[in-house]
Scaffold this motif. Structure first.
Motif, short mmCIF file in Angstrom:
data_model
loop_
_atom_site.label_atom_id
_atom_site.label_comp_id
_atom_site.label_asym_id
_atom_site.label_seq_id
_atom_site.Cartn_x
_atom_site.Cartn_y
_atom_site.Cartn_z
N GLY A 160 -5.66 -0.07 4.29
CA GLY A 160 -5.67 0.43 3.01
C GLY A 160 -5.88 -1.33 2.09
N VAL A 206 0.69 -1.33 -0.06
CA VAL A 206 0.21 -0.02 0.01
C VAL A 206 0.95 1.16 0.03
N PRO A 261 -6.48 2.46 -1.95
CA PRO A 261 -6.42 2.11 -0.53
C PRO A 261 -6.53 3.26 0.44
#
Length: 452
Positions: free
Chosen positions: A197, A185, A285
């Motif tokens: 995320g 992420v 995310p």
């Protein structure tokens, strides 16, 4: 009938309609069979890639398309980028005559994705020889981070898709390219934000590969398939017919992809859903970017309700298709009603039950059945989809993981209520600007903590 009884009756009707819709989309999704493929050499393929500040992803996207589909023509639409998007495209144009650059400049540029695609359409039609058969040319819209599956053109050339001359457009299934648990992420974030995320990414993959796919499978039956902004295939002759009657193929809605699908149907063609191929794109995310994206989609759907009279009046759209399109386009407004309706019904029910029973505890004891009813009608219709996802995806997830996903997906779907409030607020205040969603590679340059 009192106001309280009327409110409860409305809530009951909306609940029954929602549950019926869930059942109706689930059946064709679970019962569908694989679609046959065709010969992609029958058609000429032109990929439109709209770009606005996409230097972080556009190079790899062009290279991947050229490697997978050597005969395809790629039209990079630079919507007056502030970065080196155009330079990246020009560097690849120097080594391939199948890559084209459509440059736009302000004030004409940055007025929406539809305008950018119209510019590419005009450039393509001007580039083609006058004697070209436009019915044998297919325009494919791919995001700057899009990844088409290797069988995408074979599926699009199949007898159910463009092998049928009545087909004007087709939409590929959408998967999330960063769906794997070990996919990083972006952003310098702590453990919780990294976990959050990945949770958002997984929920988006479940959403597109189950709920949205099921909606599209139903639309395949009702001949009202909606087009998406990524993995969208359209016959050039269908775009021509729309341009002849409306001035340009794409129009000003913030949901320009679904809007195009409406115009394709109004022009007398069918739209097709291709579940057996897919396009991959990055899931978001970040809560903020996700809400920005979904608010734009929701507002665009609200804008498209203006086509409902034409949809019902059109002889080329089936009655079932008109009903399905109506429910989809009116869904944001039904959700808007639900924002105020469901809390009102719940509070009224508790208040009336407490008064009639003598105390809240007595009412709670007598109304034990309400909790399983809430689970059955308010949670299960959302929580069931991750189990289908587990069975049909290659995650290797356990039943316990699927149960956790089910609870997470139910909670994830509540973001739609915030988005509908935002979208309605923008609609009534006349805010129609097209807000670009930043790529994850761009977000990696900033702290993810500022995004969530």
């Amino acid at each position: 009938m009192s106001a309280s009884e009327s409110t409860q009756a409305l809530a009951f009707v909306l609940l029954v309609v929602f549950l019926a819709y869930v059942l109706v989309i689930m059946i064709p999704f679970l019962r569908r069979r694989p679609d046959p493929e065709g010969d992609p050499d029958r058609f000429s393929w032109h990929v439109f890639v709209p770009c606005r500040d996409e230097e972080t992803v556009i190079g790899s996207t062009i290279d991947r398309l050229r490697e997978q589909f050597p005969s395809v023509h790629i039209w990079v639409i630079d919507d007056d980028s502030d970065d080196d998007t155009a330079q990246v495209a020009r560097a690849r144009m120097a080594v391939s005559d199948h890559i084209h650059l459509v440059s736009r400049r302000r004030p004409e540029a940055r007025t929406g994705k539809g305008d950018a695609l119209n510019a590419a359409y005009q450039a393509l039609t001007a580039w083609l020889p006058a004697t070209t058969d436009h019915s044998e040319i297919v325009v494919v819209v791919v995001d700057a981070d899009g990844r088409l599956a290797p069988n995408a053109f074979r599926q699009a050339a199949g007898p159910i898709a463009f092998g049928d001359p009545e087909t004007g457009a087709a939409q590929a299934a959408v998967w999330m390219s960063n769906r794997e648990a070990d996919c990083p992420v972006p952003g310098d974030a702590g453990r919780f934000r990294q976990w959050w995320g990945r949770y958002l990414v997984r929920m988006q993959d479940i959403e597109f590969r189950t709920t949205i796919a099921a909606m599209q499978c139903l639309r395949g039956r009702t001949l009202s398939v909606g087009l998406g902004g990524n993995g969208q295939f359209t016959r050039l002759s269908a775009l021509d017919r729309i341009a002849e009657s409306a001035g340009s193929p794409w129009h000003g809605s913030l949901l320009e992809d679904y809007e195009l699908g409406i115009h394709v149907m109004l022009a007398g063609y069918h739209n097709v859903y291709m579940h057996d191929t897919h396009v991959e794109q990055e899931a978001l995310p970040s809560t903020r970017r996700l809400l920005t994206q979904r608010t734009r989609w929701c507002q665009g759907g609200m804008q498209c309700t203006r086509y409902l009279p034409e949809i019902f009046a059109s002889p080329s759209i089936t009655n079932a298709g008109a009903l399905e399109a109506s429910y989809f386009l009116l869904m944001p407004f039904l959700q808007l009603i639900g924002v105020f309706l469901w809390p009102t019904v719940f509070i009224t029910m508790i208040a009336q039950g407490t008064i009639s029973s003598g105390s809240f505890a007595a009412w709670l004891e007598a109304s034990w059945w309400i909790l399983p009813l809430i689970v059955l009608t308010g949670i299960l219709p959302f929580a069931i989809w991750p189990f289908f996802y587990r069975r049909r995806s290659d995650t290797g997830a356990s039943w316990l993981t699927a149960m956790a996903w089910g609870a997470g997906y139910w909670l994830y779907m509540y973001q739609s209520y915030e988005c509908v409030l935002r979208a309605f607020g923008r609609l009534i205040t006349g805010k129609n600007g097209w807000a670009k969603t930043r790529r994850n590679a761009e977000a990696d340059r900033r702290l993810l903590a500022r995004e969530v």
